[in-house]
Write a protein that holds these residues in place. Sequence first.
Motif, PDB file in Angstrom:
ATOM      1  N   PHE A 162      53.147 -77.372 -17.839  1.00  0.00           N
ATOM      2  CA  PHE A 162      51.943 -77.944 -18.439  1.00  0.00           C
ATOM      3  C   PHE A 162      51.749 -79.355 -17.879  1.00  0.00           C
ATOM      4  CE2 PHE A 162      48.978 -79.751 -21.246  1.00  0.00           C
ATOM      5  CZ  PHE A 162      48.539 -78.864 -22.207  1.00  0.00           C
ATOM      6  N   ARG A 163      50.728 -79.534 -17.077  1.00  0.00           N
ATOM      7  CA  ARG A 163      50.392 -80.904 -16.642  1.00  0.00           C
ATOM      8  C   ARG A 163      49.039 -80.921 -15.943  1.00  0.00           C
ATOM      9  NH1 ARG A 163      50.731 -82.238 -11.190  1.00  0.00           N
ATOM     10  NH2 ARG A 163      52.083 -80.929  -9.912  1.00  0.00           N
ATOM     11  N   THR A 164      48.403 -82.060 -15.959  1.00  0.00           N
ATOM     12  CA  THR A 164      47.165 -82.214 -15.215  1.00  0.00           C
ATOM     13  C   THR A 164      47.501 -82.042 -13.736  1.00  0.00           C
ATOM     14  OG1 THR A 164      46.393 -83.742 -16.885  1.00  0.00           O
ATOM     15  CG2 THR A 164      45.242 -83.808 -14.786  1.00  0.00           C
ATOM     16  N   GLY A 165      46.861 -81.080 -13.086  1.00  0.00           N
ATOM     17  CA  GLY A 165      47.156 -80.804 -11.673  1.00  0.00           C
ATOM     18  C   GLY A 165      48.225 -79.743 -11.470  1.00  0.00           C
ATOM     19  N   ALA A 166      48.591 -79.024 -12.519  1.00  0.00           N
ATOM     20  CA  ALA A 166      49.673 -78.021 -12.411  1.00  0.00           C
ATOM     21  C   ALA A 166      49.372 -76.924 -11.398  1.00  0.00           C
ATOM     22  CB  ALA A 166      49.945 -77.386 -13.779  1.00  0.00           C
ATOM     23  N   LEU A 200      42.692 -79.618 -15.875  1.00  0.00           N
ATOM     24  CA  LEU A 200      41.583 -79.811 -14.924  1.00  0.00           C
ATOM     25  C   LEU A 200      40.782 -78.520 -14.744  1.00  0.00           C
ATOM     26  CD1 LEU A 200      43.244 -81.956 -12.097  1.00  0.00           C
ATOM     27  CD2 LEU A 200      41.836 -82.731 -14.025  1.00  0.00           C
ATOM     28  N   LEU A 201      41.436 -77.371 -14.910  1.00  0.00           N
ATOM     29  CA  LEU A 201      40.752 -76.089 -14.717  1.00  0.00           C
ATOM     30  C   LEU A 201      39.801 -75.775 -15.873  1.00  0.00           C
ATOM     31  CD1 LEU A 201      43.761 -73.958 -13.434  1.00  0.00           C
ATOM     32  CD2 LEU A 201      41.950 -75.034 -12.081  1.00  0.00           C
ATOM     33  N   THR A 202      39.904 -76.537 -16.949  1.00  0.00           N
ATOM     34  CA  THR A 202      39.036 -76.267 -18.105  1.00  0.00           C
ATOM     35  C   THR A 202      37.851 -77.239 -18.175  1.00  0.00           C
ATOM     36  OG1 THR A 202      40.333 -77.693 -19.579  1.00  0.00           O
ATOM     37  CG2 THR A 202      40.995 -75.373 -19.461  1.00  0.00           C
ATOM     38  N   LEU A 203      37.801 -78.205 -17.263  1.00  0.00           N
ATOM     39  CA  LEU A 203      36.725 -79.210 -17.358  1.00  0.00           C
ATOM     40  C   LEU A 203      35.346 -78.576 -17.216  1.00  0.00           C
ATOM     41  CD1 LEU A 203      38.132 -82.262 -15.317  1.00  0.00           C
ATOM     42  CD2 LEU A 203      38.411 -81.719 -17.731  1.00  0.00           C
ATOM     43  N   GLY A 204      35.256 -77.477 -16.459  1.00  0.00           N
ATOM     44  CA  GLY A 204      33.968 -76.818 -16.257  1.00  0.00           C
ATOM     45  C   GLY A 204      33.681 -75.718 -17.264  1.00  0.00           C
ATOM     46  N   LEU A 205      34.584 -75.509 -18.211  1.00  0.00           N
ATOM     47  CA  LEU A 205      34.342 -74.468 -19.224  1.00  0.00           C
ATOM     48  C   LEU A 205      33.185 -74.965 -20.101  1.00  0.00           C
ATOM     49  CD1 LEU A 205      35.532 -71.740 -20.328  1.00  0.00           C
ATOM     50  CD2 LEU A 205      36.821 -73.127 -21.962  1.00  0.00           C
ATOM     51  N   PRO A 206      32.056 -74.258 -20.103  1.00  0.00           N
ATOM     52  CA  PRO A 206      30.885 -74.786 -20.807  1.00  0.00           C
ATOM     53  C   PRO A 206      31.177 -75.015 -22.298  1.00  0.00           C
ATOM     54  CG  PRO A 206      30.315 -72.830 -19.501  1.00  0.00           C
ATOM     55  CD  PRO A 206      31.816 -72.937 -19.507  1.00  0.00           C
ATOM     56  N   PRO A 207      30.539 -76.039 -22.896  1.00  0.00           N
ATOM     57  CA  PRO A 207      30.764 -76.299 -24.328  1.00  0.00           C
ATOM     58  C   PRO A 207      30.574 -75.064 -25.196  1.00  0.00           C
ATOM     59  CG  PRO A 207      29.482 -78.068 -23.355  1.00  0.00           C
ATOM     60  CD  PRO A 207      29.649 -77.026 -22.284  1.00  0.00           C
ATOM     61  N   GLY A 208      29.587 -74.232 -24.840  1.00  0.00           N
ATOM     62  CA  GLY A 208      29.300 -73.034 -25.636  1.00  0.00           C
ATOM     63  C   GLY A 208      30.421 -72.003 -25.600  1.00  0.00           C
TER      64      GLY A 208
END
Length: 351
Positions: free
Chosen positions: A16-20, A154-162
Amino acid sequence: MSLRFTYDCLPSRVVFRTGALDELATETARLGSRVFIISTPGQRRLAERCAELIGASTVAVYDKAQMHTPADSVRSACAYFGQLQADCCVAIGGGSTIGLAKAIAFEHRIPILAVPTTYSGSEATAIWGLTENGIKKVMRDAHVQPRTILYDPLLTLGLPPGISGPSGVNAIAHCVEALYSEAANPLVSMMAEEGIRALGKSLPQVVTDPRNVEARSDSLYGAWLGGVVLGAVGMALHHKLCHVLGGAFNLPHAETHTIVLPHAVAYNTAAAPEAVRRVARALGVDDAAQGLFELNLAIGAWVALKDIGMPADGIDRAVQLATANPYYNPAPIRPEAIRQLLTNAWEGRRP
Ligand code: NAD
Protein backbone atom coordinates in the motif's frame (compact mmCIF):
# COMPACT_ATOMS: atom_id res chain seq x y z
CA MET A 1 -19.94 -12.43 28.96
CA SER A 2 -16.52 -14.02 28.35
CA LEU A 3 -15.09 -13.89 24.81
CA ARG A 4 -15.63 -16.79 22.45
CA PHE A 5 -14.73 -16.82 18.76
CA THR A 6 -13.11 -18.72 15.89
CA TYR A 7 -11.16 -16.64 13.39
CA ASP A 8 -9.53 -17.73 10.11
CA CYS A 9 -7.08 -14.95 9.35
CA LEU A 10 -6.86 -14.82 5.53
CA PRO A 11 -3.39 -14.54 3.98
CA SER A 12 -2.58 -11.79 1.46
CA ARG A 13 0.51 -9.76 0.76
CA VAL A 14 -0.50 -6.08 0.78
CA VAL A 15 1.62 -3.35 -0.78
CA PHE A 16 0.00 0.00 0.00
CA ARG A 17 1.61 3.26 -1.09
CA THR A 18 1.23 6.17 -3.45
CA GLY A 19 2.93 4.94 -6.63
CA ALA A 20 2.68 1.23 -5.73
CA LEU A 21 1.99 0.36 -9.39
CA ASP A 22 5.74 0.83 -9.98
CA GLU A 23 6.19 -2.47 -8.17
CA LEU A 24 3.84 -4.39 -10.47
CA ALA A 25 6.53 -6.24 -12.46
CA THR A 26 8.45 -7.34 -9.36
CA GLU A 27 5.31 -8.39 -7.53
CA THR A 28 3.89 -10.26 -10.54
CA ALA A 29 7.15 -12.17 -11.01
CA ARG A 30 6.61 -13.70 -7.56
CA LEU A 31 3.43 -15.37 -8.87
CA GLY A 32 4.09 -16.48 -12.44
CA SER A 33 5.71 -15.92 -15.82
CA ARG A 34 2.71 -16.03 -18.21
CA VAL A 35 0.52 -13.17 -17.10
CA PHE A 36 -3.12 -12.70 -18.13
CA ILE A 37 -4.24 -9.12 -17.45
CA ILE A 38 -7.96 -8.42 -16.92
CA SER A 39 -9.93 -5.17 -16.99
CA THR A 40 -13.28 -3.77 -18.09
CA PRO A 41 -13.47 -2.23 -21.59
CA GLY A 42 -13.39 1.24 -19.95
CA GLN A 43 -10.08 0.51 -18.22
CA ARG A 44 -8.29 -1.05 -21.20
CA ARG A 45 -5.66 1.70 -21.38
CA LEU A 46 -4.74 1.15 -17.76
CA ALA A 47 -4.50 -2.59 -18.40
CA GLU A 48 -2.20 -1.88 -21.36
CA ARG A 49 -0.02 0.22 -19.06
CA CYS A 50 0.24 -2.84 -16.80
CA ALA A 51 1.24 -4.93 -19.84
CA GLU A 52 4.05 -2.46 -20.58
CA LEU A 53 5.24 -2.56 -16.99
CA ILE A 54 5.21 -6.37 -16.93
CA GLY A 55 6.81 -6.65 -20.36
CA ALA A 56 7.40 -9.96 -22.15
CA SER A 57 5.66 -12.05 -19.48
CA THR A 58 2.28 -10.63 -20.55
CA VAL A 59 0.30 -13.14 -22.63
CA ALA A 60 -2.95 -11.16 -22.98
CA VAL A 61 -4.84 -8.02 -22.05
CA TYR A 62 -8.44 -9.22 -21.70
CA ASP A 63 -10.88 -6.30 -21.31
CA LYS A 64 -14.24 -8.07 -21.12
CA ALA A 65 -15.02 -7.99 -17.38
CA GLN A 66 -18.67 -7.15 -16.69
CA MET A 67 -20.75 -6.18 -13.68
CA HIS A 68 -22.20 -9.10 -11.63
CA THR A 69 -19.93 -11.67 -13.40
CA PRO A 70 -22.40 -13.24 -15.88
CA ALA A 71 -21.79 -16.99 -16.24
CA ASP A 72 -21.40 -16.71 -20.05
CA SER A 73 -18.62 -14.17 -19.70
CA VAL A 74 -16.84 -16.51 -17.26
CA ARG A 75 -17.03 -19.43 -19.69
CA SER A 76 -15.51 -17.37 -22.53
CA ALA A 77 -12.75 -15.94 -20.33
CA CYS A 78 -11.84 -19.35 -18.87
CA ALA A 79 -11.64 -20.91 -22.35
CA TYR A 80 -9.35 -18.13 -23.62
CA PHE A 81 -7.17 -18.28 -20.51
CA GLY A 82 -6.79 -22.06 -21.01
CA GLN A 83 -5.77 -21.69 -24.68
CA LEU A 84 -2.99 -19.27 -23.72
CA GLN A 85 -1.69 -21.49 -20.92
CA ALA A 86 -1.29 -18.47 -18.68
CA ASP A 87 -0.14 -19.14 -15.12
CA CYS A 88 -1.38 -16.08 -13.20
CA CYS A 89 -3.83 -13.18 -13.43
CA VAL A 90 -3.41 -9.48 -12.85
CA ALA A 91 -6.83 -7.95 -12.22
CA ILE A 92 -6.79 -4.15 -12.47
CA GLY A 93 -10.09 -2.43 -11.75
CA GLY A 94 -13.10 -2.72 -9.51
CA GLY A 95 -15.03 -5.63 -8.07
CA SER A 96 -16.29 -6.72 -11.50
CA THR A 97 -12.78 -7.21 -12.84
CA ILE A 98 -11.53 -8.90 -9.69
CA GLY A 99 -14.66 -11.11 -9.71
CA LEU A 100 -13.84 -12.38 -13.20
CA ALA A 101 -10.25 -13.07 -12.14
CA LYS A 102 -11.56 -15.13 -9.22
CA ALA A 103 -13.84 -17.15 -11.49
CA ILE A 104 -10.82 -17.93 -13.69
CA ALA A 105 -8.65 -18.72 -10.65
CA PHE A 106 -11.32 -21.13 -9.42
CA GLU A 107 -11.39 -22.97 -12.74
CA HIS A 108 -7.65 -22.95 -13.48
CA ARG A 109 -6.19 -22.91 -9.94
CA ILE A 110 -3.85 -19.98 -10.58
CA PRO A 111 -2.85 -17.05 -8.32
CA ILE A 112 -4.22 -13.51 -8.63
CA LEU A 113 -2.51 -10.18 -8.16
CA ALA A 114 -5.23 -7.54 -7.64
CA VAL A 115 -4.81 -3.84 -8.28
CA PRO A 116 -8.06 -2.30 -7.04
CA THR A 117 -9.20 1.01 -8.50
CA THR A 118 -12.53 1.25 -6.64
CA TYR A 119 -13.49 0.70 -3.00
CA SER A 120 -15.39 -2.60 -3.44
CA GLY A 121 -13.01 -4.59 -1.19
CA SER A 122 -13.26 -7.66 -3.42
CA GLU A 123 -9.45 -7.86 -3.60
CA ALA A 124 -9.32 -8.91 0.07
CA THR A 125 -11.85 -11.77 -0.08
CA ALA A 126 -12.19 -15.33 -1.33
CA ILE A 127 -15.78 -14.59 -2.43
CA TRP A 128 -17.21 -13.82 -5.86
CA GLY A 129 -20.61 -13.56 -7.45
CA LEU A 130 -21.80 -15.52 -10.45
CA THR A 131 -24.99 -14.49 -12.24
CA GLU A 132 -27.11 -16.79 -14.37
CA ASN A 133 -30.83 -16.60 -15.23
CA GLY A 134 -31.37 -13.55 -13.03
CA ILE A 135 -29.96 -15.21 -9.90
CA LYS A 136 -26.66 -14.08 -8.42
CA LYS A 137 -24.95 -16.90 -6.52
CA VAL A 138 -22.26 -16.17 -3.96
CA MET A 139 -19.26 -18.44 -4.40
CA ARG A 140 -16.44 -18.91 -1.90
CA ASP A 141 -13.17 -20.80 -2.30
CA ALA A 142 -9.93 -20.14 -0.45
CA HIS A 143 -7.94 -20.62 -3.64
CA VAL A 144 -9.28 -17.43 -5.26
CA GLN A 145 -8.11 -15.14 -2.44
CA PRO A 146 -5.75 -12.73 -4.25
CA ARG A 147 -2.19 -13.56 -3.19
CA THR A 148 -1.00 -9.98 -3.58
CA ILE A 149 -2.82 -6.65 -3.49
CA LEU A 150 -1.22 -3.45 -4.77
CA TYR A 151 -3.01 -0.40 -3.38
CA ASP A 152 -2.04 2.77 -5.22
CA PRO A 153 -4.22 5.81 -4.41
CA LEU A 154 -2.99 7.49 -7.63
CA LEU A 155 -5.04 4.95 -9.62
CA THR A 156 -8.23 6.19 -7.97
CA LEU A 157 -7.77 9.91 -8.70
CA GLY A 158 -9.77 9.56 -11.93
CA LEU A 159 -12.58 7.52 -10.38
CA PRO A 160 -15.54 9.84 -10.98
CA PRO A 161 -17.26 11.24 -7.85
CA GLY A 162 -20.48 9.49 -8.89
CA ILE A 163 -18.73 6.10 -8.70
CA SER A 164 -16.37 6.92 -5.81
CA GLY A 165 -19.08 7.79 -3.29
CA PRO A 166 -21.29 4.69 -3.72
CA SER A 167 -18.23 2.45 -4.01
CA GLY A 168 -17.01 3.76 -0.65
CA VAL A 169 -20.43 3.19 0.91
CA ASN A 170 -20.27 -0.38 -0.41
CA ALA A 171 -17.12 -0.78 1.72
CA ILE A 172 -18.87 0.83 4.71
CA ALA A 173 -21.65 -1.76 4.27
CA HIS A 174 -19.11 -4.57 4.67
CA CYS A 175 -17.90 -2.97 7.90
CA VAL A 176 -21.41 -2.40 9.24
CA GLU A 177 -22.51 -5.99 8.72
CA ALA A 178 -19.21 -7.31 10.10
CA LEU A 179 -19.98 -5.49 13.36
CA TYR A 180 -23.21 -7.42 13.85
CA SER A 181 -22.11 -10.61 12.11
CA GLU A 182 -22.79 -13.93 13.75
CA ALA A 183 -19.03 -14.60 13.51
CA ALA A 184 -17.90 -11.14 14.73
CA ASN A 185 -14.75 -11.06 16.83
CA PRO A 186 -12.89 -8.24 18.60
CA LEU A 187 -10.18 -7.79 15.96
CA VAL A 188 -12.63 -7.79 13.04
CA SER A 189 -14.86 -5.32 14.91
CA MET A 190 -11.91 -2.96 15.47
CA MET A 191 -11.07 -3.09 11.77
CA ALA A 192 -14.71 -2.57 10.82
CA GLU A 193 -15.11 0.47 13.04
CA GLU A 194 -11.84 1.93 11.74
CA GLY A 195 -12.98 1.31 8.16
CA ILE A 196 -16.24 3.22 8.73
CA ARG A 197 -14.31 6.05 10.39
CA ALA A 198 -11.80 6.33 7.53
CA LEU A 199 -14.48 6.22 4.81
CA GLY A 200 -17.04 8.38 6.62
CA LYS A 201 -14.46 11.15 6.95
CA SER A 202 -12.77 10.87 3.54
CA LEU A 203 -15.65 10.16 1.12
CA PRO A 204 -17.20 13.66 1.28
CA GLN A 205 -13.68 15.05 0.59
CA VAL A 206 -13.13 12.60 -2.28
CA VAL A 207 -16.33 13.61 -4.08
CA THR A 208 -15.70 17.35 -3.72
CA ASP A 209 -11.94 17.16 -4.39
CA PRO A 210 -11.33 13.95 -6.37
CA ARG A 211 -7.59 14.59 -6.79
CA ASN A 212 -6.96 14.90 -3.04
CA VAL A 213 -4.38 12.12 -2.63
CA GLU A 214 -4.62 12.04 1.17
CA ALA A 215 -8.42 11.62 1.10
CA ARG A 216 -8.06 9.01 -1.68
CA SER A 217 -5.51 7.17 0.41
CA ASP A 218 -7.83 7.18 3.46
CA SER A 219 -10.73 5.88 1.36
CA LEU A 220 -8.59 3.10 -0.10
CA TYR A 221 -7.42 2.20 3.41
CA GLY A 222 -11.07 2.03 4.52
CA ALA A 223 -11.87 -0.10 1.47
CA TRP A 224 -9.11 -2.54 2.37
CA LEU A 225 -10.50 -2.83 5.90
CA GLY A 226 -13.98 -3.34 4.45
CA GLY A 227 -12.70 -6.14 2.24
CA VAL A 228 -10.78 -7.81 5.05
CA VAL A 229 -13.81 -7.91 7.34
CA LEU A 230 -16.12 -9.00 4.51
CA GLY A 231 -13.79 -11.89 3.79
CA ALA A 232 -13.44 -12.82 7.45
CA VAL A 233 -17.01 -13.03 8.72
CA GLY A 234 -20.46 -13.68 7.27
CA MET A 235 -22.78 -10.89 6.24
CA ALA A 236 -26.52 -10.53 6.83
CA LEU A 237 -29.76 -8.95 5.55
CA HIS A 238 -28.19 -5.96 3.84
CA HIS A 239 -25.88 -8.01 1.61
CA LYS A 240 -28.63 -10.52 0.94
CA LEU A 241 -30.97 -7.78 -0.29
CA CYS A 242 -28.30 -6.21 -2.49
CA HIS A 243 -27.45 -9.56 -4.10
CA VAL A 244 -31.11 -10.25 -4.75
CA LEU A 245 -31.67 -6.81 -6.27
CA GLY A 246 -28.47 -6.90 -8.34
CA GLY A 247 -29.17 -10.37 -9.72
CA ALA A 248 -32.90 -9.96 -10.37
CA PHE A 249 -32.93 -6.44 -11.84
CA ASN A 250 -29.30 -5.96 -12.93
CA LEU A 251 -29.10 -2.87 -10.69
CA PRO A 252 -25.70 -1.19 -10.30
CA HIS A 253 -23.95 -2.87 -7.38
CA ALA A 254 -22.48 -0.02 -5.34
CA GLU A 255 -25.49 2.29 -5.81
CA THR A 256 -27.80 -0.48 -4.60
CA HIS A 257 -25.68 -0.89 -1.46
CA THR A 258 -25.72 2.86 -0.90
CA ILE A 259 -29.48 3.14 -1.09
CA VAL A 260 -30.31 0.05 0.98
CA LEU A 261 -27.75 0.45 3.79
CA PRO A 262 -29.51 3.10 5.97
CA HIS A 263 -32.71 1.04 5.80
CA ALA A 264 -31.00 -2.24 6.66
CA VAL A 265 -29.31 -0.57 9.62
CA ALA A 266 -32.64 0.86 10.81
CA TYR A 267 -34.10 -2.66 10.52
CA ASN A 268 -31.34 -4.09 12.74
CA THR A 269 -30.89 -1.23 15.21
CA ALA A 270 -33.02 -2.63 18.05
CA ALA A 271 -31.64 -6.16 17.63
CA ALA A 272 -27.94 -5.20 17.48
CA PRO A 273 -27.65 -2.08 19.66
CA GLU A 274 -23.92 -2.33 20.49
CA ALA A 275 -22.85 -2.88 16.86
CA VAL A 276 -25.06 -0.05 15.64
CA ARG A 277 -23.71 2.22 18.41
CA ARG A 278 -20.20 1.56 17.09
CA VAL A 279 -21.33 2.50 13.56
CA ALA A 280 -22.68 5.80 14.91
CA ARG A 281 -19.48 6.40 16.91
CA ALA A 282 -17.33 5.81 13.82
CA LEU A 283 -19.42 8.30 11.84
CA GLY A 284 -19.48 10.81 14.71
CA VAL A 285 -23.31 10.89 14.80
CA ASP A 286 -26.03 9.96 17.31
CA ASP A 287 -28.11 7.71 15.06
CA ALA A 288 -26.37 5.33 12.65
CA ALA A 289 -29.21 4.92 10.13
CA GLN A 290 -29.76 8.68 9.93
CA GLY A 291 -26.02 9.30 9.75
CA LEU A 292 -25.67 6.91 6.81
CA PHE A 293 -28.61 8.56 5.02
CA GLU A 294 -26.98 11.96 5.60
CA LEU A 295 -23.67 10.64 4.28
CA ASN A 296 -25.46 9.55 1.08
CA LEU A 297 -26.87 13.06 0.68
CA ALA A 298 -23.44 14.59 1.40
CA ILE A 299 -21.79 12.55 -1.37
CA GLY A 300 -24.63 13.27 -3.81
CA ALA A 301 -25.63 9.60 -4.12
CA TRP A 302 -28.97 8.24 -5.30
CA VAL A 303 -31.30 7.51 -2.38
CA ALA A 304 -34.19 5.75 -4.20
CA LEU A 305 -34.16 2.34 -5.90
CA LYS A 306 -36.75 3.63 -8.39
CA ASP A 307 -34.12 6.09 -9.67
CA ILE A 308 -31.54 3.40 -10.47
CA GLY A 309 -33.82 1.19 -12.53
CA MET A 310 -35.80 -1.01 -10.15
CA PRO A 311 -39.38 -1.49 -11.36
CA ALA A 312 -42.13 -0.90 -8.79
CA ASP A 313 -43.56 -4.36 -9.40
CA GLY A 314 -40.14 -5.81 -8.58
CA ILE A 315 -40.69 -5.35 -4.85
CA ASP A 316 -42.83 -8.51 -4.57
CA ARG A 317 -40.23 -10.60 -6.39
CA ALA A 318 -37.43 -9.17 -4.24
CA VAL A 319 -39.35 -9.96 -1.02
CA GLN A 320 -39.94 -13.49 -2.22
CA LEU A 321 -36.27 -14.05 -3.18
CA ALA A 322 -34.93 -12.42 0.00
CA THR A 323 -37.10 -14.54 2.29
CA ALA A 324 -37.05 -17.86 0.42
CA ASN A 325 -34.17 -19.39 2.40
CA PRO A 326 -33.18 -18.87 6.04
CA TYR A 327 -29.98 -16.92 6.84
CA TYR A 328 -28.49 -15.17 9.83
CA ASN A 329 -29.60 -11.63 10.67
CA PRO A 330 -29.79 -9.89 14.06
CA ALA A 331 -33.50 -9.00 13.63
CA PRO A 332 -35.88 -11.76 12.47
CA ILE A 333 -36.59 -11.85 8.72
CA ARG A 334 -40.30 -11.09 8.38
CA PRO A 335 -41.68 -10.77 4.82
CA GLU A 336 -43.97 -7.87 5.67
CA ALA A 337 -41.17 -5.93 7.36
CA ILE A 338 -38.84 -6.63 4.40
CA ARG A 339 -41.53 -5.37 2.04
CA GLN A 340 -41.74 -2.15 4.07
CA LEU A 341 -37.95 -1.77 4.06
CA LEU A 342 -37.80 -2.23 0.27
CA THR A 343 -40.74 0.11 -0.30
CA ASN A 344 -39.00 2.80 1.77
CA ALA A 345 -35.77 2.26 -0.17
CA TRP A 346 -37.63 2.24 -3.49
CA GLU A 347 -39.33 5.54 -2.67
CA GLY A 348 -36.14 7.09 -1.24
CA ARG A 349 -37.70 7.83 2.16
CA ARG A 350 -35.57 8.72 5.15
CA PRO A 351 -35.18 5.54 7.31
P1 NAD B 1 -17.09 -2.15 -11.13
O1 NAD B 1 -15.90 -2.99 -10.96
O2 NAD B 1 -18.23 -2.71 -11.92
O3 NAD B 1 -16.63 -0.75 -11.75
C1 NAD B 1 -17.61 0.22 -12.07
C2 NAD B 1 -17.12 1.04 -13.28
O4 NAD B 1 -16.07 1.89 -12.86
C3 NAD B 1 -16.57 0.18 -14.41
O5 NAD B 1 -17.07 0.67 -15.62
C4 NAD B 1 -15.08 0.39 -14.31
O6 NAD B 1 -14.45 0.29 -15.57
C5 NAD B 1 -14.99 1.81 -13.76
N1 NAD B 1 -13.80 2.10 -12.98
C6 NAD B 1 -13.25 1.34 -12.02
N2 NAD B 1 -12.20 1.96 -11.47
C7 NAD B 1 -12.08 3.15 -12.10
C8 NAD B 1 -11.19 4.27 -11.96
N3 NAD B 1 -10.23 4.30 -11.02
N4 NAD B 1 -11.35 5.32 -12.77
C9 NAD B 1 -12.34 5.34 -13.69
N5 NAD B 1 -13.25 4.33 -13.86
C10 NAD B 1 -13.10 3.25 -13.07
O7 NAD B 1 -17.69 -1.68 -9.74
P2 NAD B 1 -17.41 -2.13 -8.24
O8 NAD B 1 -18.46 -1.47 -7.45
O9 NAD B 1 -16.01 -1.96 -7.87
O10 NAD B 1 -17.67 -3.70 -8.27
C11 NAD B 1 -18.95 -4.25 -8.36
C12 NAD B 1 -18.87 -5.76 -8.50
O11 NAD B 1 -18.00 -6.29 -7.52
C13 NAD B 1 -20.19 -6.47 -8.29
O12 NAD B 1 -20.33 -7.52 -9.22
C14 NAD B 1 -20.06 -7.03 -6.89
O13 NAD B 1 -20.85 -8.17 -6.68
C15 NAD B 1 -18.62 -7.30 -6.77
N6 NAD B 1 -18.10 -7.24 -5.38
C16 NAD B 1 -17.53 -8.35 -4.89
C17 NAD B 1 -17.03 -8.33 -3.62
C18 NAD B 1 -16.39 -9.58 -3.10
O14 NAD B 1 -15.87 -9.67 -2.03
N7 NAD B 1 -16.38 -10.60 -3.86
C19 NAD B 1 -17.10 -7.18 -2.83
C20 NAD B 1 -17.70 -6.06 -3.37
C21 NAD B 1 -18.18 -6.09 -4.66
